[in-house]
Design an enzyme around this catalytic site. Structure first.
Site, PDB file in Angstrom:
ATOM      1  N   ASN A  67      61.520  30.721  29.160  1.00 32.21           N
ATOM      2  CA  ASN A  67      60.780  31.271  28.020  1.00 32.21           C
ATOM      3  C   ASN A  67      61.807  31.540  26.925  1.00 32.21           C
ATOM      4  O   ASN A  67      62.533  32.534  26.973  1.00 32.21           O
ATOM      5  CB  ASN A  67      60.051  32.555  28.425  1.00 32.21           C
ATOM      6  CG  ASN A  67      59.205  33.121  27.283  1.00 32.21           C
ATOM      7  OD1 ASN A  67      59.202  32.596  26.173  1.00 32.21           O
ATOM      8  ND2 ASN A  67      58.500  34.196  27.559  1.00 32.21           N
TER       9      ASN A  67
ATOM     10  N   ARG B  27      57.335  27.918  28.658  1.00 35.60           N
ATOM     11  CA  ARG B  27      56.222  28.568  27.971  1.00 35.60           C
ATOM     12  C   ARG B  27      56.283  28.173  26.501  1.00 35.60           C
ATOM     13  O   ARG B  27      57.330  28.269  25.856  1.00 35.60           O
ATOM     14  CB  ARG B  27      56.338  30.086  28.074  1.00 35.60           C
ATOM     15  CG  ARG B  27      55.238  30.809  27.303  1.00 35.60           C
ATOM     16  CD  ARG B  27      55.623  32.226  26.950  1.00 35.60           C
ATOM     17  NE  ARG B  27      54.551  32.906  26.223  1.00 35.60           N
ATOM     18  CZ  ARG B  27      54.749  33.918  25.387  1.00 35.60           C
ATOM     19  NH1 ARG B  27      55.973  34.373  25.170  1.00 35.60           N
ATOM     20  NH2 ARG B  27      53.736  34.484  24.776  1.00 35.60           N
TER      21      ARG B  27
ATOM     22  N   HIS C 124      47.924  34.639  25.283  1.00 31.65           N
ATOM     23  CA  HIS C 124      47.998  35.187  26.655  1.00 31.65           C
ATOM     24  C   HIS C 124      47.181  34.345  27.630  1.00 31.65           C
ATOM     25  O   HIS C 124      46.750  34.834  28.678  1.00 31.65           O
ATOM     26  CB  HIS C 124      47.497  36.646  26.703  1.00 31.65           C
ATOM     27  CG  HIS C 124      48.314  37.602  25.895  1.00 31.65           C
ATOM     28  ND1 HIS C 124      47.740  38.649  25.198  1.00 31.65           N
ATOM     29  CD2 HIS C 124      49.651  37.684  25.680  1.00 31.65           C
ATOM     30  CE1 HIS C 124      48.680  39.330  24.578  1.00 31.65           C
ATOM     31  NE2 HIS C 124      49.850  38.761  24.848  1.00 31.65           N
TER      32      HIS C 124
ATOM     33  N   HIS D  73      44.438  41.990  29.095  1.00 37.73           N
ATOM     34  CA  HIS D  73      45.898  41.892  29.151  1.00 37.73           C
ATOM     35  C   HIS D  73      46.443  42.944  28.191  1.00 37.73           C
ATOM     36  O   HIS D  73      46.468  42.746  26.974  1.00 37.73           O
ATOM     37  CB  HIS D  73      46.348  40.483  28.747  1.00 37.73           C
ATOM     38  CG  HIS D  73      47.839  40.300  28.724  1.00 37.73           C
ATOM     39  ND1 HIS D  73      48.515  39.601  29.699  1.00 37.73           N
ATOM     40  CD2 HIS D  73      48.788  40.730  27.850  1.00 37.73           C
ATOM     41  CE1 HIS D  73      49.808  39.599  29.419  1.00 37.73           C
ATOM     42  NE2 HIS D  73      49.998  40.291  28.300  1.00 37.73           N
TER      43      HIS D  73
ATOM     44  N   GLY E  44      49.506  45.004  27.127  1.00 35.98           N
ATOM     45  CA  GLY E  44      50.937  45.259  27.088  1.00 35.98           C
ATOM     46  C   GLY E  44      51.297  45.682  25.679  1.00 35.98           C
ATOM     47  O   GLY E  44      50.459  46.226  24.954  1.00 35.98           O
TER      48      GLY E  44
ATOM     49  N   ARG F 178      51.187  46.044  16.235  1.00 34.77           N
ATOM     50  CA  ARG F 178      50.257  45.233  15.454  1.00 34.77           C
ATOM     51  C   ARG F 178      48.983  46.020  15.179  1.00 34.77           C
ATOM     52  O   ARG F 178      48.497  46.759  16.029  1.00 34.77           O
ATOM     53  CB  ARG F 178      49.899  43.940  16.193  1.00 34.77           C
ATOM     54  CG  ARG F 178      51.058  42.982  16.376  1.00 34.77           C
ATOM     55  CD  ARG F 178      50.595  41.714  17.073  1.00 34.77           C
ATOM     56  NE  ARG F 178      51.712  40.822  17.385  1.00 34.77           N
ATOM     57  CZ  ARG F 178      51.934  40.279  18.568  1.00 34.77           C
ATOM     58  NH1 ARG F 178      51.099  40.520  19.577  1.00 34.77           N
ATOM     59  NH2 ARG F 178      52.961  39.488  18.770  1.00 34.77           N
TER      60      ARG F 178
ATOM     61  N   GLY G 139      48.278  47.805  31.245  1.00 36.39           N
ATOM     62  CA  GLY G 139      47.059  47.671  32.047  1.00 36.39           C
ATOM     63  C   GLY G 139      47.290  47.883  33.528  1.00 36.39           C
ATOM     64  O   GLY G 139      46.455  48.447  34.232  1.00 36.39           O
TER      65      GLY G 139
ATOM     66  N   GLU H 282      52.718  35.183  34.869  1.00 33.34           N
ATOM     67  CA  GLU H 282      52.645  33.996  34.023  1.00 33.34           C
ATOM     68  C   GLU H 282      53.694  32.956  34.415  1.00 33.34           C
ATOM     69  O   GLU H 282      53.454  31.749  34.347  1.00 33.34           O
ATOM     70  CB  GLU H 282      52.816  34.407  32.562  1.00 33.34           C
ATOM     71  CG  GLU H 282      51.696  35.323  32.065  1.00 33.34           C
ATOM     72  CD  GLU H 282      51.977  35.905  30.700  1.00 33.34           C
ATOM     73  OE1 GLU H 282      51.765  35.173  29.709  1.00 33.34           O
ATOM     74  OE2 GLU H 282      52.409  37.062  30.619  1.00 33.34           O
TER      75      GLU H 282
END
Length: 408
Positions: free
Chosen positions: A7, A91, A180, A208, A210, A241, A333, A385
């Site tokens: 990643n 990814r 995601h 999801h 996080g 965000r 979560g 993932e």
């Protein structure tokens, strides 16, 4: 088969090495501060002390070489030589409309990823640097790419289209893509296994949660709707965000504060969300601690955050005309029983009844946190993932000889 999962970010790189016979992680680590003379490589192998090395790593090609050196290190390594790596999986955040599944890397795939740079300017160029770095170090090893957006390509037009002039979609592909996807895909399959029911018969809502957060409505095993949009900014309130807001806020703020578009974009992505409302942190653990100490701003941030998750869950129950299970995953979560309780306590109308002792348990395995009389199962399913990327890469590499034999 040993598969290396990468990643790559613009100045960092995470890796995990899988033995696909057992699906065990042989080693994992990260390279930080790429491009500097004080780059840090951290390497971990089970039951061994963490290895940390500081050196000059000026580009991703050097970073990959350092990773390979560590994986084959006489003392700290887990491989005899780099030939023991049979494939590499990456990814990639944005696949646009070009990719609805994972694919092996070839020239056409690389060209398409480059075409999508405008849709993911912070991510896709970095992923391409990772692919090029592996090519430079392991030129004969097949590579695969797994896209965050691919899982959501099953959404119907009613879910992915925006109510703006369609010329913008035709010319610039402005639409909802969702992100995601690897996590939503993985946990939905794990949830079906846990419930002992075919995924194709289930209506699921995956959360999801996080530092970045998104919900997805998964109807009969396929993504039906998701909260993130053309970019990861839309949807739930997140760590930094804003999530959903009136689009008119952007020109209004530019006019009132004399900001540039880039400054507003930075504000909405990096200086909003939990951080902005609480005034203290983007970390849910710090928000909860401060709320418990009587901080009203932290309390407001927490309540706004959980309210929006609950609102999306309610919307997706309506969109799918019901739900069989709601799944919490990712860092917050999976680990915040306080958050799960706050979300579920507002869903009793749907017959959801939380079992508080079960909710308080921590486990690395999927588990149910609702009582026996709950009409809907609520599950906590740890995401993985990287494992999904390794699995997709493995299947693509296994299928490659057959595809080559059938090609003209």
């Amino acid at each position: 088969m040993n598969i290396l999962v990468i990643n790559a970010g613009s100045s960092s790189l995470k890796y995990q090495l899988y033995n696909m016979k057992t699906e065990d992680v042989l080693a994992k680590g990260r390279v930080e501060r790429i491009g500097m003379d004080s780059s840090i490589l951290t390497h971990e192998v089970d039951h061994q002390p963490e290895v940390r090395e500081v050196s000059e790593i000026l580009d991703h090609t050097t970073a990959i070489r350092k990773v390979l050196d560590m994986l084959t290190h006489r003392k700290f390594g887990v491989l005899r030589n780099i030939q023991d790596i049979q494939a590499v999986g990456h990814r990639v955040v944005h696949g646009g409309e070009s990719f609805s599944r994972s694919v092996l890397v070839d020239q056409n795939v690389k060209l398409e990823i480059r075409k999508l740079f405008d849709l993911a300017p912070l991510h896709n160029p970095a992923h391409m640097m990772g692919i090029a770095a592996v090519e430079a170090n392991l030129p004969e090893v097949p590579q695969a790419v797994v896209f965050d957006t691919a899982f959501h390509q099953t959404m119907p037009a009613t879910s992915f289209m925006y109510a703006i002039p369609t010329v913008l979609y035709r010319k610039h592909k402005i639409r909802r893509y969702g992100f995601h996807g690897t996590s939503h895909d993985y946990v939905s399959k794990r949830a079906a296994e846990f419930l002992g029911r075919p995924l194709e018969e289930l209506k699921l809502i995956t959360c999801h949660i996080g530092n970045g957060a998104s919900c997805a409505a998964i109807l009969h095993g396929k993504s039906f709707d998701t909260s993130m949009g053309m970019t990861p900014l839309e949807g739930l309130m997140m760590g930094t965000r804003s999530g959903d807001l009136d689009p008119a806020v952007v020109p209004y703020t530019i006019n009132k504060e004399e900001l540039t578009l880039n400054e507003v974009n930075s504000m909405l992505n990096k200086h909003s969300g939990l951080l902005a409302v609480s005034g203290i942190s983007s970390d849910m653990r710090e928000i909860v601690d401060s709320m418990n100490e009587g901080n009203d701003k932290a309390k407001l941030a927490f309540e706004m955050y959980t309210y929006r998750i609950r609102k999306y869950i309610g919307a997706y129950i309506a969109a799918m005309d019901g739900v069989d299970a709601i799944i919490f995953t990712a860092g917050v979560g999976e680990n915040s029983d306080v958050l799960r309780k706050a979300v579920c306590n507002g869903l009793t109308f749907f017959g959801i009844h939380l079992d508080e002792p079960s909710n308080a348990v921590r486990s690395s395995e999927p588990r149910r946190i609702t009582s026996d009389d709950s009409a809907v199962d609520v599950l906590v399913v740890p995401t993985n993932e990287e494992l999904l990327i390794a699995r997709d890469t493995y299947q693509l590499v296994l299928a490659r000889p057959t595809e080559e034999a059938e090609s003209p």
